[in-house]
Design an enzyme around this catalytic site. Structure first.
Site, PDB file in Angstrom:
ATOM      1  N   THR A   7      37.676  40.055  60.606  1.00 55.00           N
ATOM      2  CA  THR A   7      38.206  39.401  59.409  1.00 55.00           C
ATOM      3  C   THR A   7      39.704  39.612  59.253  1.00 55.00           C
ATOM      4  O   THR A   7      40.444  38.709  58.840  1.00 55.00           O
ATOM      5  CB  THR A   7      37.480  39.934  58.155  1.00 55.00           C
ATOM      6  OG1 THR A   7      36.101  39.578  58.220  1.00 55.00           O
ATOM      7  CG2 THR A   7      38.082  39.350  56.881  1.00 55.00           C
ATOM      8  N   SER A  49      33.283  40.861  64.910  1.00 54.04           N
ATOM      9  CA  SER A  49      32.655  42.137  65.298  1.00 54.04           C
ATOM     10  C   SER A  49      31.148  42.012  65.459  1.00 54.04           C
ATOM     11  O   SER A  49      30.525  42.875  66.069  1.00 54.04           O
ATOM     12  CB  SER A  49      33.001  43.239  64.293  1.00 54.04           C
ATOM     13  OG  SER A  49      32.401  43.020  63.047  1.00 54.04           O
ATOM     14  N   THR A  81      34.597  44.456  60.300  1.00 52.96           N
ATOM     15  CA  THR A  81      33.896  45.531  59.585  1.00 52.96           C
ATOM     16  C   THR A  81      32.396  45.600  59.871  1.00 52.96           C
ATOM     17  O   THR A  81      31.777  46.633  59.632  1.00 52.96           O
ATOM     18  CB  THR A  81      34.105  45.393  58.070  1.00 52.96           C
ATOM     19  OG1 THR A  81      33.600  44.127  57.622  1.00 52.96           O
ATOM     20  CG2 THR A  81      35.574  45.525  57.704  1.00 52.96           C
ATOM     21  N   ASP A  82      31.791  44.522  60.386  1.00 49.36           N
ATOM     22  CA  ASP A  82      30.332  44.522  60.564  1.00 49.36           C
ATOM     23  C   ASP A  82      29.871  45.644  61.493  1.00 49.36           C
ATOM     24  O   ASP A  82      28.841  46.281  61.244  1.00 49.36           O
ATOM     25  CB  ASP A  82      29.851  43.177  61.105  1.00 49.36           C
ATOM     26  CG  ASP A  82      29.766  42.116  60.030  1.00 49.36           C
ATOM     27  OD1 ASP A  82      29.954  42.451  58.844  1.00 49.36           O
ATOM     28  OD2 ASP A  82      29.521  40.936  60.365  1.00 49.36           O
TER      29      ASP A  82
END
Length: 316
Positions: A7, A49, A81-82
């Site tokens: 992101t 990610s 961030t995932d």
């Protein structure tokens, strides 16, 4: 600074936000806050990610190690961030950090109101330029908090303050560009030897009524299994039978907990599927590691020729 996508690097389009910005653009966005520090940049990948694999983590680990050998005083990795917490933990397994290594990301697309990427990069650079944080191994910096790779977890799917460390909290914070440690580092997580991932390890989640169907379907096709058990490391009796069949067949089976603050008991509950039964029958305890991180430790450890009991000796 090594960029991987996510992101923090996206641009908004008609079909949604997708990775587009390179490392140089990300560094420029945060440069005003870190003007006294020279930030060199490098693109390792440019992917979401959700598509990061252990092979991508291995490539990133090689890049981090190369930057350290080349004389970098610190390394910042930008990441989606995932799976950020998994990549940070993989780096802690694969890279001996003689300088600070920091992983950061963002929850808001660049250009959106209140975008958090530049501030997170500036905080990450502050930590990466503080020599004492080399002893902590790779850390996650997000929203001015510093989290150990071992504990860092994405606890909110949409909030800007997305990361926490449920068992212990952050190990420090960043204020006015200064780092403030709360407590000292843990012993290193780094494996005694490392290798590119070439084993298959799957993660199986336990819920009420789980039986042995999935375990039996996988045991001829995997090198290892991590089971996210109930509570302190328990599974229904039929699932216990299947796990023991897999273990007897030579599959490395590691017992973890699905709880947000995980921890495997040792000698409280007996009976089929209790932790005493499972551990006595050859399963290995993941201790306080989350299931996802236990999977990475088992995968990279088996790939390097390490035995499960050796890999998780500190957790037993």
């Amino acid at each position: 600074m090594l960029a991987t996508g996510g992101t923090i690097s996206t641009a908004q389009g008609a079909a949604g936000a997708t990775p587009a910005l390179d490392a140089a653009a990300l560094a420029q966005a945060a440069q005003a806050a870190v003007e006294r520090i020279v930030v060199s940049t490098r693109d390792v990948s440019r992917i979401s990610s959700r598509n990061v694999t252990p092979a991508v983590m291995w490539t990133l680990a090689l890049a981090v190690a190369e930057e350290i050998r080349s004389g970098a005083d610190g390394v910042v990795v930008t990441h989606g961030t995932d799976t950020l917490e998994e990549t940070a933990y993989a780096l802690s397994l694969l890279v001996r950090t003689s300088v600070p290594v920091v992983v950061t990301g963002a929850m808001r697309v660049p250009g959106s109101p209140g975008e958090d990427g530049p501030a997170n990069i500036a905080a990450a650079v502050a930590v990466a330029s503080t020599p004492r944080f080399s002893a902590y191994g790779p850390v996650v910096v997000h929203q001015d908090e510093i989290h150990l790779a071992r504990w860092a977890t994405k606890v909110h799917s949409t909030r800007v303050a997305a990361f926490g460390s449920p068992p212990a909290g952050p190990v420090g914070m960043v204020v006015e560009g200064r780092t403030i440690p709360f407590f000292g580092p843990l012993p290193t997580e780094c494996l005694p030897r490392v290798s590119a991932p070439d084993k298959r390890v799957e993660l199986i989640w336990t819920s009420a009524g789980s039986d042995g169907l999935v375990v039996d379907a996988l045991r001829d096709r995997v090198d290892g299994l991590v089971v996210a058990g109930l509570g302190g490391g328990h599974v229904p009796s039929p699932m216990a039978d299947a796990l023991l069949r897999a273990s007897a067949q030579g599959v490395a089976v590691v017992l973890s907990s699905r709880c947000s603050s995980p921890g495997i008991l040792r000698d409280t509950y007996g009976g089929a599927g209790g932790e005493m039964h499972l551990l006595a029958s050859g399963l290995v305890s993941a201790g306080t590691l989350s299931p996802a991180k236990a999977r990475l430790r088992l995968l990279f450890g088996l790939s390097a020729g390490l035995a499960p009991a050796e890999l998780f000796a500190a957790e037993a």
